[in-house]
Design a protein around this motif. Sequence first.
Motif, PDB file in Angstrom:
ATOM      1  N   LEU A 177      80.333 -38.704  17.161  1.00  0.00           N
ATOM      2  CA  LEU A 177      79.547 -37.061  17.133  1.00  0.00           C
ATOM      3  C   LEU A 177      79.639 -36.987  15.651  1.00  0.00           C
ATOM      4  O   LEU A 177      79.215 -36.331  14.564  1.00  0.00           O
ATOM      5  CB  LEU A 177      81.814 -36.395  16.662  1.00  0.00           C
ATOM      6  CG  LEU A 177      81.743 -35.369  16.260  1.00  0.00           C
ATOM      7  CD1 LEU A 177      80.752 -34.264  17.037  1.00  0.00           C
ATOM      8  CD2 LEU A 177      83.234 -34.683  15.975  1.00  0.00           C
ATOM      9  N   GLY A 178      80.288 -38.350  14.810  1.00  0.00           N
ATOM     10  CA  GLY A 178      79.527 -38.421  13.490  1.00  0.00           C
ATOM     11  C   GLY A 178      78.128 -38.781  13.570  1.00  0.00           C
ATOM     12  O   GLY A 178      77.670 -37.709  12.384  1.00  0.00           O
ATOM     13  N   ARG A 179      77.672 -39.368  14.490  1.00  0.00           N
ATOM     14  CA  ARG A 179      76.276 -39.575  14.313  1.00  0.00           C
ATOM     15  C   ARG A 179      75.645 -38.261  14.995  1.00  0.00           C
ATOM     16  O   ARG A 179      74.131 -38.234  14.630  1.00  0.00           O
ATOM     17  CB  ARG A 179      76.190 -40.849  15.745  1.00  0.00           C
ATOM     18  CG  ARG A 179      76.103 -42.396  15.586  1.00  0.00           C
ATOM     19  CD  ARG A 179      75.637 -43.458  16.390  1.00  0.00           C
ATOM     20  NE  ARG A 179      75.552 -42.650  17.803  1.00  0.00           N
ATOM     21  CZ  ARG A 179      77.069 -43.568  18.252  1.00  0.00           C
ATOM     22  NH1 ARG A 179      77.830 -44.195  18.244  1.00  0.00           N
ATOM     23  NH2 ARG A 179      77.559 -42.922  19.407  1.00  0.00           N
ATOM     24  N   LEU A 180      76.759 -37.215  15.304  1.00  0.00           N
ATOM     25  CA  LEU A 180      75.422 -35.974  16.370  1.00  0.00           C
ATOM     26  C   LEU A 180      75.641 -35.219  15.171  1.00  0.00           C
ATOM     27  O   LEU A 180      74.769 -34.136  14.841  1.00  0.00           O
ATOM     28  CB  LEU A 180      76.362 -35.320  16.781  1.00  0.00           C
ATOM     29  CG  LEU A 180      76.744 -36.326  19.066  1.00  0.00           C
ATOM     30  CD1 LEU A 180      77.997 -35.360  19.202  1.00  0.00           C
ATOM     31  CD2 LEU A 180      75.307 -35.479  19.290  1.00  0.00           C
ATOM     32  N   ILE A 181      76.406 -35.196  13.809  1.00  0.00           N
ATOM     33  CA  ILE A 181      76.407 -33.537  12.591  1.00  0.00           C
ATOM     34  C   ILE A 181      75.265 -34.660  11.586  1.00  0.00           C
ATOM     35  O   ILE A 181      75.762 -33.975  10.348  1.00  0.00           O
ATOM     36  CB  ILE A 181      77.685 -33.961  12.459  1.00  0.00           C
ATOM     37  CG1 ILE A 181      78.780 -35.142  12.214  1.00  0.00           C
ATOM     38  CG2 ILE A 181      78.486 -32.878  13.843  1.00  0.00           C
ATOM     39  CD1 ILE A 181      80.045 -34.022  10.879  1.00  0.00           C
ATOM     40  N   TYR A 182      75.421 -36.241  11.651  1.00  0.00           N
ATOM     41  CA  TYR A 182      74.750 -36.821  10.447  1.00  0.00           C
ATOM     42  C   TYR A 182      73.170 -35.549  10.322  1.00  0.00           C
ATOM     43  O   TYR A 182      72.657 -35.362  11.332  1.00  0.00           O
ATOM     44  CB  TYR A 182      74.338 -38.322  10.251  1.00  0.00           C
ATOM     45  CG  TYR A 182      74.228 -38.809   9.263  1.00  0.00           C
ATOM     46  CD1 TYR A 182      74.561 -38.723   8.091  1.00  0.00           C
ATOM     47  CD2 TYR A 182      72.263 -39.029   9.361  1.00  0.00           C
ATOM     48  CE1 TYR A 182      73.959 -40.167   7.693  1.00  0.00           C
ATOM     49  CE2 TYR A 182      72.001 -39.396   8.498  1.00  0.00           C
ATOM     50  CZ  TYR A 182      72.208 -39.695   6.913  1.00  0.00           C
ATOM     51  OH  TYR A 182      72.172 -40.964   6.299  1.00  0.00           O
ATOM     52  N   PRO A 183      72.609 -35.192   9.309  1.00  0.00           N
ATOM     53  CA  PRO A 183      73.264 -36.148   7.942  1.00  0.00           C
ATOM     54  C   PRO A 183      73.775 -34.868   7.200  1.00  0.00           C
ATOM     55  O   PRO A 183      73.522 -34.257   6.027  1.00  0.00           O
ATOM     56  CB  PRO A 183      71.904 -36.358   7.283  1.00  0.00           C
ATOM     57  CG  PRO A 183      71.319 -35.541   8.118  1.00  0.00           C
ATOM     58  CD  PRO A 183      71.741 -34.850   9.493  1.00  0.00           C
ATOM     59  N   VAL A 184      74.723 -34.089   7.413  1.00  0.00           N
ATOM     60  CA  VAL A 184      75.736 -32.213   6.949  1.00  0.00           C
ATOM     61  C   VAL A 184      76.216 -33.193   5.450  1.00  0.00           C
ATOM     62  O   VAL A 184      76.744 -34.968   5.915  1.00  0.00           O
ATOM     63  CB  VAL A 184      76.078 -32.025   7.739  1.00  0.00           C
ATOM     64  CG1 VAL A 184      74.724 -31.047   9.101  1.00  0.00           C
ATOM     65  CG2 VAL A 184      77.146 -32.539   8.621  1.00  0.00           C
ATOM     66  N   GLY A 185      76.473 -31.930   4.677  1.00  0.00           N
ATOM     67  CA  GLY A 185      76.895 -32.536   4.031  1.00  0.00           C
ATOM     68  C   GLY A 185      78.441 -33.343   3.916  1.00  0.00           C
ATOM     69  O   GLY A 185      79.417 -32.287   4.666  1.00  0.00           O
ATOM     70  N   PHE A 186      79.562 -34.054   3.572  1.00  0.00           N
ATOM     71  CA  PHE A 186      80.202 -34.774   4.250  1.00  0.00           C
ATOM     72  C   PHE A 186      80.569 -34.753   4.829  1.00  0.00           C
ATOM     73  O   PHE A 186      81.714 -34.451   5.847  1.00  0.00           O
ATOM     74  CB  PHE A 186      81.817 -34.362   2.702  1.00  0.00           C
ATOM     75  CG  PHE A 186      81.313 -33.968   1.554  1.00  0.00           C
ATOM     76  CD1 PHE A 186      81.155 -34.959   0.895  1.00  0.00           C
ATOM     77  CD2 PHE A 186      80.908 -32.969   1.388  1.00  0.00           C
ATOM     78  CE1 PHE A 186      80.867 -34.556  -0.721  1.00  0.00           C
ATOM     79  CE2 PHE A 186      80.201 -32.317   0.682  1.00  0.00           C
ATOM     80  CZ  PHE A 186      80.375 -33.475  -1.343  1.00  0.00           C
ATOM     81  N   TRP A 187      79.895 -35.686   6.059  1.00  0.00           N
ATOM     82  CA  TRP A 187      80.111 -35.652   7.785  1.00  0.00           C
ATOM     83  C   TRP A 187      81.255 -36.188   7.720  1.00  0.00           C
ATOM     84  O   TRP A 187      81.586 -35.829   8.607  1.00  0.00           O
ATOM     85  CB  TRP A 187      78.635 -36.627   7.933  1.00  0.00           C
ATOM     86  CG  TRP A 187      78.096 -37.592   8.199  1.00  0.00           C
ATOM     87  CD1 TRP A 187      77.903 -38.085   6.638  1.00  0.00           C
ATOM     88  CD2 TRP A 187      79.180 -38.719   8.630  1.00  0.00           C
ATOM     89  NE1 TRP A 187      77.387 -38.879   6.802  1.00  0.00           N
ATOM     90  CE2 TRP A 187      78.466 -39.538   7.697  1.00  0.00           C
ATOM     91  CE3 TRP A 187      79.813 -39.251   9.184  1.00  0.00           C
ATOM     92  CZ2 TRP A 187      78.494 -41.399   8.245  1.00  0.00           C
ATOM     93  CZ3 TRP A 187      79.734 -40.926   9.811  1.00  0.00           C
ATOM     94  CH2 TRP A 187      79.007 -41.457   9.551  1.00  0.00           C
ATOM     95  N   ARG A 188      81.043 -37.309   6.964  1.00  0.00           N
ATOM     96  CA  ARG A 188      82.902 -37.934   7.574  1.00  0.00           C
ATOM     97  C   ARG A 188      83.786 -37.355   7.889  1.00  0.00           C
ATOM     98  O   ARG A 188      84.621 -37.386   8.906  1.00  0.00           O
ATOM     99  CB  ARG A 188      83.462 -39.246   6.988  1.00  0.00           C
ATOM    100  CG  ARG A 188      82.329 -40.862   7.074  1.00  0.00           C
ATOM    101  CD  ARG A 188      82.572 -40.952   6.802  1.00  0.00           C
ATOM    102  NE  ARG A 188      81.165 -42.552   6.207  1.00  0.00           N
ATOM    103  CZ  ARG A 188      80.242 -42.844   5.473  1.00  0.00           C
ATOM    104  NH1 ARG A 188      80.602 -41.886   4.881  1.00  0.00           N
ATOM    105  NH2 ARG A 188      79.474 -43.611   6.158  1.00  0.00           N
TER     106      ARG A 188
END
Length: 378
Positions: A177-188
């Motif tokens: 899920l992190g790879r999908l939403i990267y590079p939004v701010g504060f993705w973790r």
Amino acid sequence: MTSPYFMQSRSVVTRSGGQHAASSLRSKLTNRRRNEEPVSSVAVEEEEEEKIGGSHPKTETLPLSSHSRRKRQLKVEYDQEEGATKVETEQGDPPDWKKHLRYIREMRSSRDAPVDNMGAEKCYDSEAPARVRRFQVLVSLMLSSQTKDQVTAAVMQKLRAHGCTVENVLATDDEALGRLIYPVGFWRTKVKYLKRTSAMLQKEFSGDIPDSVEGLVSLPGVGPKMAHLAMDIAWDQVSGIGVDTHVHRISNRLGWLKKPTKNPEQTRKALEEWLPRELWSEINWLLVGFGQQVCLPVSPLCSVCLNQLSCPSAHMISPTKRPKAGSPRSPNPTASLPIKTEPEHGFADEPERTKKELLPTLVSSTAPRRGIKGKVNH
């Protein structure tokens, strides 16, 4: 100099008449006193003022001293300027807010800001079931915090291709899920919020998003701004003003608040006290696009803003000279300028980012009304 506003209090000698007019009048009055009964000095004084003053504004008489009349003081009285109209505003409303709003509508008439094409209203799958569309609206709002609209729109495309539903988000591990939403701010941090929110929606709301502000703000990572925008876009209900960093900044710059506010939530409450409710939905769209193109966080383009003559913050933090054509700060659609992203809802544990933002083009002189916003059907 000829003016009806400079008059003495007793003899009321106008500056245009001079001493000749005063002497002539005294002679006439003396002749009348010889043929008529004596009258009081007060009556003579009122008669003199009536004859000489004519249609001039009345003045209050000042007490006379025992010294010469030449030392008497003059009272200056000013009439209202001809043709001046009184601005009708409700008590407590900002004096120029209607003019500011009219000019912002004109500057936003081209509808070419990032929010117009890549905002939360454009990020959901219009062919998906209503429950899924509402969930995608909420997800796009959660991802948009501290993130440019261009990045959010690109990430939502990846999520939709993967399957942006409550069930799929819960079935996807954190790393994927992190790879999908990267590079939004504060993705973790947003990975954790998406997982926890999806679990709550499945358990407490039957897989749908809440239909109230109270229910929405109870979800992890959802603040008042997101809740009000979700109510407007997903449920077609105006529950309040969605105030993000742009609305917060511009409202303070324009002097729309009784006193400066420190955060978007304070700004929302202050705006809702006086702004007509029929404008609550439109104001976010207007000011966000205006903040993306003209009223930038750093070095706002006051020289191309139609409100520069009435905005109390105009030219206070903008360049002293209008940039030359072709320079990095010129109002060219292909030019770019590093812009520092302002904090929005506070993930204060990570540093702010600096990205590039498109600068505005000169807007059209006409201002068509905003069209009906695409709503999510139930």
